[in-house]
Design a protein around this motif. Sequence first.
Motif, short mmCIF file in Angstrom:
data_model
loop_
_atom_site.label_atom_id
_atom_site.label_comp_id
_atom_site.label_asym_id
_atom_site.label_seq_id
_atom_site.Cartn_x
_atom_site.Cartn_y
_atom_site.Cartn_z
N ILE A 5 0.74 -1.25 0.13
CA ILE A 5 -0.17 -0.04 0.00
C ILE A 5 0.89 1.30 0.04
N GLU A 6 0.59 2.15 -0.98
CA GLU A 6 1.55 3.46 -0.98
C GLU A 6 0.61 4.43 -0.46
N ASP A 7 1.00 5.22 0.36
CA ASP A 7 0.63 6.28 1.16
C ASP A 7 1.18 7.67 0.03
N ARG A 8 0.10 8.10 -0.74
CA ARG A 8 0.58 9.14 -1.87
C ARG A 8 0.91 10.44 -1.17
N TRP A 9 0.48 10.71 -0.18
CA TRP A 9 0.40 12.06 0.50
C TRP A 9 1.67 12.31 1.22
N TYR A 10 2.48 11.07 1.56
CA TYR A 10 3.89 11.21 2.38
C TYR A 10 4.86 10.44 1.53
N ARG A 11 6.02 10.92 1.63
CA ARG A 11 7.36 10.46 1.07
C ARG A 11 8.41 10.10 2.02
N GLN A 12 9.41 9.30 1.42
CA GLN A 12 10.62 9.11 2.49
C GLN A 12 11.32 10.48 2.42
N ALA A 13 11.54 10.98 3.73
CA ALA A 13 12.53 12.06 3.79
C ALA A 13 14.08 11.97 3.31
N ARG A 14 14.65 12.83 3.13
CA ARG A 14 16.13 12.93 2.59
C ARG A 14 16.94 13.84 3.26
N SER A 34 4.38 15.12 1.18
CA SER A 34 4.85 15.49 -0.09
C SER A 34 4.53 16.64 -0.49
N PRO A 35 5.32 17.78 -0.94
CA PRO A 35 4.73 19.02 -1.22
C PRO A 35 3.60 19.07 -2.43
N ALA A 36 4.01 18.16 -3.59
CA ALA A 36 3.34 18.11 -4.66
C ALA A 36 1.77 17.19 -4.60
N LEU A 37 1.72 16.35 -3.71
CA LEU A 37 0.78 15.58 -3.51
C LEU A 37 -0.07 15.38 -2.23
N TYR A 38 0.44 16.21 -1.27
CA TYR A 38 -0.40 16.10 0.10
C TYR A 38 -1.65 16.86 0.04
N GLY A 39 -2.73 16.25 0.48
CA GLY A 39 -4.03 16.63 0.56
C GLY A 39 -4.62 16.72 -0.84
N LYS A 40 -4.02 16.16 -1.81
CA LYS A 40 -4.75 15.98 -3.23
C LYS A 40 -5.00 14.61 -3.62
N GLY A 41 -6.25 14.34 -4.25
CA GLY A 41 -6.70 13.23 -4.77
C GLY A 41 -6.47 12.19 -3.74
N LEU A 42 -6.84 10.80 -3.96
CA LEU A 42 -6.94 9.72 -2.99
C LEU A 42 -5.64 9.50 -2.44
N ARG A 43 -5.60 8.95 -1.08
CA ARG A 43 -4.28 9.10 -0.23
C ARG A 43 -3.57 7.72 -0.68
N TYR A 44 -4.49 6.64 -0.45
CA TYR A 44 -3.86 5.24 -0.31
C TYR A 44 -3.95 4.56 -1.95
N TYR A 60 -7.63 4.52 -2.60
CA TYR A 60 -8.75 4.86 -1.32
C TYR A 60 -8.50 6.13 -0.83
N ALA A 61 -9.58 6.75 -0.26
CA ALA A 61 -9.45 8.04 0.17
C ALA A 61 -8.62 8.35 1.65
N ASP A 62 -8.44 9.31 1.90
CA ASP A 62 -7.91 9.65 3.42
C ASP A 62 -8.85 9.02 4.53
N LYS A 63 -8.27 8.44 5.39
CA LYS A 63 -8.94 7.73 6.51
C LYS A 63 -9.57 6.42 6.10
N GLU A 64 -9.25 5.80 4.92
CA GLU A 64 -9.45 4.52 4.54
C GLU A 64 -8.31 3.48 4.37
N LEU A 65 -7.45 3.82 5.21
CA LEU A 65 -6.51 2.70 5.22
C LEU A 65 -6.96 1.38 5.64
N LYS A 66 -7.87 1.14 6.52
CA LYS A 66 -8.26 -0.31 6.70
C LYS A 66 -8.95 -0.72 5.56
N LYS A 67 -9.65 0.02 4.87
CA LYS A 67 -10.30 -0.56 3.57
C LYS A 67 -9.41 -1.09 2.84
#
Length: 426
Positions: A5-14, A34-44, A60-67
Amino acid sequence: MAGHIEDRWYRQARDPKTGTLLFNEKGKPVRERSPALYGKGLRYKVHYYDPEGNERAKSYADKELKKAQDFLTSQQHDLLAGTYVDPEAGKELFKAYALEVLRGRSKDESTVDSTARRLETHVYPFLGKKALAKITTTVIRNWLGWMDEATRRPADTYQGQLFDLVSSILDAAVSDGKLRKNPCKDKSITKPKGTGEKVTPWSMPKMRSIELALPARHQIIIPLGSGVGLRQGEIFAFSMDNVDRENMVYHCTRQMVTVNGVRKFKLPKGHKTRDVPLGAGVLEALDAYAENFPPVAVTLPWAERDSKQFETVNVLMTNDKNDLYTRQAFNNVVWKKAFKAAGISYAADWDDGMHALRHLYASWMLSQGVSIKELAAFLGHSSEAFTLKTYVHLMPGSHDRARLAVDGMFKPRKRPSTKDDTSGTG
């Protein structure tokens, strides 16, 4: 291959100085927005694999990690169990899929046409625009309730046939990997069943009354239906050219059908031609009718898929314009009006449609000792079992024969009384 499962709103820090990826003291990646993706579109975004090893994804949308986690788990389980179903495949609408299934099921035009009309009237209005994956047991239950509440409610037996048709389409969807299971086969669903209504043959007086009420041009349908046992379409296509006078039989080789408003000749139902014995009285009636209303050559398209495109038949019964009726037109313009003219109420198509003439034919044959095997052949039924199931209640009772057999061993001393016995002397 395992999915993830990829969390599109977050990325690995450098590391801001070196640009290397950062990990915490437990060796896990440090996450940042992620500056470009956070809060935009479906999260997972769930990455998983189909049986062919192709990577697929579902978001899946934010808060739908369990789904998202449950979905990935179910896909991995189904892949290992061999029950994988492509989630995208279930998005196909029922009507579109049904048309695809039916195109490959039957090449008989009239069968395809009648099936399509059934679906258009009683199935597509409720199920047609639903995605296959959305057709659950609740939806099937609601569809059955919808038919029950319809203004023109289909009879229970007919509802059962529609149920079987829908179930067969959903069976195909399961086989094609579009559904995991057929909701029609769930134990909570009860298939509509007919009341087991038995055929009730007409009386001879009723038959004669309808015969006299019919216009002279159409009275011949009475001996053709109740004296030869022909179906309505076979009566419309009846030709004296198929009468074998030497052997006193009629070679039933065609019927007339209407497909998408076009009249056509085709083989009898089930593609079964047959020979039917002709009584002398029926043949006299046919000859007398042919003198008053000479046969007319009618050319129609040939509905079978063979080399013949058209057939010209010297049809015995036509309308006053030397043309053939469609079944619906004949029923409304001629048949039902005869009931009104005879002062007889028209009960229903099951009881009083032209098929009632075949029922009268069958009941009379059985009363005269014709066997089920012979009757099935004369009627052109697909099997003797069907004939027996339809007409077994009309067969002469076996009780009298059994009593006579027993009386042969234990002869009675007194003559059994009968209904015709009268008391007194003289």
